[in-house]
Design an enzyme around this catalytic site. Structure first.
Site, PDB file in Angstrom:
ATOM      1  N   ARG A   1      34.247  99.286  71.569  1.00  0.00           N
ATOM      2  CA  ARG A   1      34.920  98.890  70.703  1.00  0.00           C
ATOM      3  C   ARG A   1      34.808  97.119  70.859  1.00  0.00           C
ATOM      4  O   ARG A   1      34.304  96.929  71.955  1.00  0.00           O
ATOM      5  CB  ARG A   1      36.054  99.398  70.572  1.00  0.00           C
ATOM      6  CG  ARG A   1      37.115 100.056  71.616  1.00  0.00           C
ATOM      7  CD  ARG A   1      37.500  99.091  72.508  1.00  0.00           C
ATOM      8  NE  ARG A   1      38.077  97.757  72.047  1.00  0.00           N
ATOM      9  CZ  ARG A   1      37.963  96.762  72.811  1.00  0.00           C
ATOM     10  NH1 ARG A   1      37.476  96.491  73.835  1.00  0.00           N
ATOM     11  NH2 ARG A   1      38.682  95.727  72.323  1.00  0.00           N
ATOM     12  N   GLY A   2      35.514  96.502  69.811  1.00  0.00           N
ATOM     13  CA  GLY A   2      35.130  94.993  69.966  1.00  0.00           C
ATOM     14  C   GLY A   2      34.132  94.822  69.158  1.00  0.00           C
ATOM     15  O   GLY A   2      33.038  95.106  69.155  1.00  0.00           O
ATOM     16  N   ALA A   3      34.506  93.534  68.184  1.00  0.00           N
ATOM     17  CA  ALA A   3      33.282  93.204  67.323  1.00  0.00           C
ATOM     18  C   ALA A   3      32.080  93.247  67.817  1.00  0.00           C
ATOM     19  O   ALA A   3      31.065  93.812  67.286  1.00  0.00           O
ATOM     20  CB  ALA A   3      33.690  92.316  66.394  1.00  0.00           C
TER      21      ALA A   3
ATOM     22  N   ARG B   1      32.881 101.627  61.335  1.00  0.00           N
ATOM     23  CA  ARG B   1      34.025 100.847  61.097  1.00  0.00           C
ATOM     24  C   ARG B   1      33.921  99.776  60.244  1.00  0.00           C
ATOM     25  O   ARG B   1      32.742  99.172  60.249  1.00  0.00           O
ATOM     26  CB  ARG B   1      34.306 100.413  62.513  1.00  0.00           C
ATOM     27  CG  ARG B   1      34.697 101.615  63.539  1.00  0.00           C
ATOM     28  CD  ARG B   1      35.393 101.327  64.815  1.00  0.00           C
ATOM     29  NE  ARG B   1      36.644 100.720  64.581  1.00  0.00           N
ATOM     30  CZ  ARG B   1      37.440  99.937  65.559  1.00  0.00           C
ATOM     31  NH1 ARG B   1      36.841  99.594  66.875  1.00  0.00           N
ATOM     32  NH2 ARG B   1      38.558  99.612  65.359  1.00  0.00           N
TER      33      ARG B   1
ATOM     34  N   GLN C   1      44.754  98.375  73.815  1.00  0.00           N
ATOM     35  CA  GLN C   1      43.669  97.622  74.380  1.00  0.00           C
ATOM     36  C   GLN C   1      44.014  96.613  75.395  1.00  0.00           C
ATOM     37  O   GLN C   1      43.291  95.984  76.282  1.00  0.00           O
ATOM     38  CB  GLN C   1      42.984  96.894  73.009  1.00  0.00           C
ATOM     39  CG  GLN C   1      42.245  97.769  72.411  1.00  0.00           C
ATOM     40  CD  GLN C   1      42.851  98.041  71.241  1.00  0.00           C
ATOM     41  OE1 GLN C   1      43.972  98.365  71.169  1.00  0.00           O
ATOM     42  NE2 GLN C   1      42.030  98.676  70.146  1.00  0.00           N
TER      43      GLN C   1
ATOM     44  N   ASP D   1      37.502  89.941  64.424  1.00  0.00           N
ATOM     45  CA  ASP D   1      36.549  91.017  63.955  1.00  0.00           C
ATOM     46  C   ASP D   1      35.745  90.525  62.772  1.00  0.00           C
ATOM     47  O   ASP D   1      34.852  91.185  62.352  1.00  0.00           O
ATOM     48  CB  ASP D   1      37.396  92.173  63.635  1.00  0.00           C
ATOM     49  CG  ASP D   1      37.823  92.903  65.000  1.00  0.00           C
ATOM     50  OD1 ASP D   1      38.875  92.537  65.521  1.00  0.00           O
ATOM     51  OD2 ASP D   1      37.124  93.940  65.501  1.00  0.00           O
TER      52      ASP D   1
ATOM     53  N   LYS E   1      42.812  91.943  65.592  1.00  0.00           N
ATOM     54  CA  LYS E   1      43.650  93.197  65.826  1.00  0.00           C
ATOM     55  C   LYS E   1      45.260  93.236  65.312  1.00  0.00           C
ATOM     56  O   LYS E   1      45.816  92.036  65.253  1.00  0.00           O
ATOM     57  CB  LYS E   1      43.624  93.522  67.327  1.00  0.00           C
ATOM     58  CG  LYS E   1      44.704  94.734  67.659  1.00  0.00           C
ATOM     59  CD  LYS E   1      44.114  96.005  67.049  1.00  0.00           C
ATOM     60  CE  LYS E   1      42.736  96.257  67.227  1.00  0.00           C
ATOM     61  NZ  LYS E   1      42.382  97.447  66.251  1.00  0.00           N
TER      62      LYS E   1
END
Ligand code: MRU
Length: 367
Positions: A54-56, A95, A205, A245, A256
């Site tokens: 995860r994480g852009a 996503r 997170q 993001d 987030k």
């Protein structure tokens, strides 16, 4: 960055078999360090959708490798262009908010469009290029952002208190992180710092951020998400740095869920609020972040339950009445007016169209 003293990235090509991509299954952190093999585009799509990664920026790099795995499968099984397009769509649909995903897939499709005798090998090289580029950009973000921390350190006694939300660390990128890169650079330069790590419900997170910072020796304290405003009112936060993001070319920042509230509190208390991001997180087609950035909603189960480590294994427990409905927005948009500045690989700019396009003039025609 290092794990137990050993240099690590969040994604890499299997050292003995270039047909396998390896990731850290982040659902198991900070309790277990589990390496997972990706062998097919479907594996890559599941890893992104189910948040093994995860994480852009990391989502983008994983999608690039997913396209490489699709090209490998295509040559092995004699698949056609329509099948490849369906794999690109599968990866792109995983996503919705992080724009790096579409950006990386488009770069891979541009490569495919050039044709060539050995497309899967070219795709591997392109994905490696995207991976290394991200690590380099994040390093530069740190080199640029550390100056802001040094300026605050020069005019105060004691550590610079930095508040961050979610995990915009090396686990969310390939290496260094975005928001954490200036923090790591400051720590390595001997600047006294302390980081307030927000838990970041519902997926926590903040646990990843705390683990990363601990591995590097950076002093930090975990807080629940609602604590930031209180700390700011009492002079316990010198600056905020978060990731993004998707950021419009006008400076609106999707990050987030909960980021907006921290930006409001920072604004009310006169505390600088910075967003760190590489150019792949800008959306050069969107003007109005609030109206135009798609916000992911995930399963309500993530709100109503909590995952944690008990008796040596991951466990999920219920928190709320089974009959109560819940809603789970993954991201919110912080309007540009609440952002003090954007820390990028090219330098620091204001969160407005003129200043952003001044740093990235080649994107102006798209705006
Ligand atoms: O839902 P996630 O964990 O993928 O969300 C990640 C974030 O919101 C990060 O802050 C953002 O991607 C910046 S990562 C360098």
């Amino acid at each position: 960055m290092k794990v137990n003293g050993i240099p690590r990235q969040s994604i890499w090509v299997h050292p003995q078999n270039p047909e396998i991509i390896q990731i850290i299954d982040q659902r198991q952190l900070p309790h277990e360090f589990v390496v997972e093999d990706l062998r097919t585009p479907e594996d890559a799509a599941v890893a992104i959708r189910e948040m093994h990664v995860r994480g852009a920026p990391l989502i983008g790099v994983t999608a690039a490798y997913g396209m490489y795995l699709a090209l490998l499968q295509m040559s092995r099984e004699g698949r056609n262009a329509a099948w490849l397009a369906s794999q690109a769509k599968m990866l792109g649909d995983t996503r919705p908010t992080a724009v790096n995903l579409q950006w990386a897939i488009e770069r891979m499709l541009d490569l495919v469009a050039t044709g060539g005798p050995n497309l899967s090998q070219m795709a591997l090289q392109k994905a490696i290029e995207i991976e290394r580029e991200d690590a380099g950009f994040c390093k530069s973000i740190g080199e640029n952002g550390v100056k802001l921390i040094a300026e605050i350190a020069a005019r105060k006694d004691g550590p610079v208190n930095i508040l961050t939300h979610c995990n915009a660390g090396w686990l969310a990128t390939v290496d260094w992180g975005t928001a954490t890169s200036p923090i790591y650079h400051a720590y390595d330069a001997g600047i006294p710092i302390h980081v307030w790590v927000e838990e970041t419900r519902p997926r926590n997170q903040g646990g990843l951020t705390a683990w990363e910072l601990g591995q590097h020796g950076v002093p930090h304290t975990v807080i629940v998400d609602n604590t930031g405003g209180h700390l700011m009112q009492h002079g316990m936060v010198d600056m905020c740095i978060v990731g993004s993001d998707r950021t419009t070319y006008t400076g609106d920042v999707a990050n987030k869920i909960g980021t907006y509230l921290k930006a409001l509190a920072a604004h009310d208390n006169g505390i600088p609020f910075y967003v760190a991001l590489p150019f792949s997180t800008f959306d050069w087609t969107l003007r109005d972040g609030l109206k135009e950035i798609p916000i992911e909603t995930r399963t309500p189960d993530e709100v109503k339950q909590i995952r944690g480590w008990a008796d040596g294994k991951m466990t999920t427990v219920d928190l709320f009445p089974a009959s109560s409905p819940a809603v789970n927005y993954g991201f919110d948009v912080t309007p540009a007016r609440l952002v003090t500045g954007l820390i990028t690989e090219r330098g620091i700019c204001e969160a407005n169209e003129r200043s952003i396009l001044n740093l990235y003039p080649e994107y102006a025609p798209f705006a």
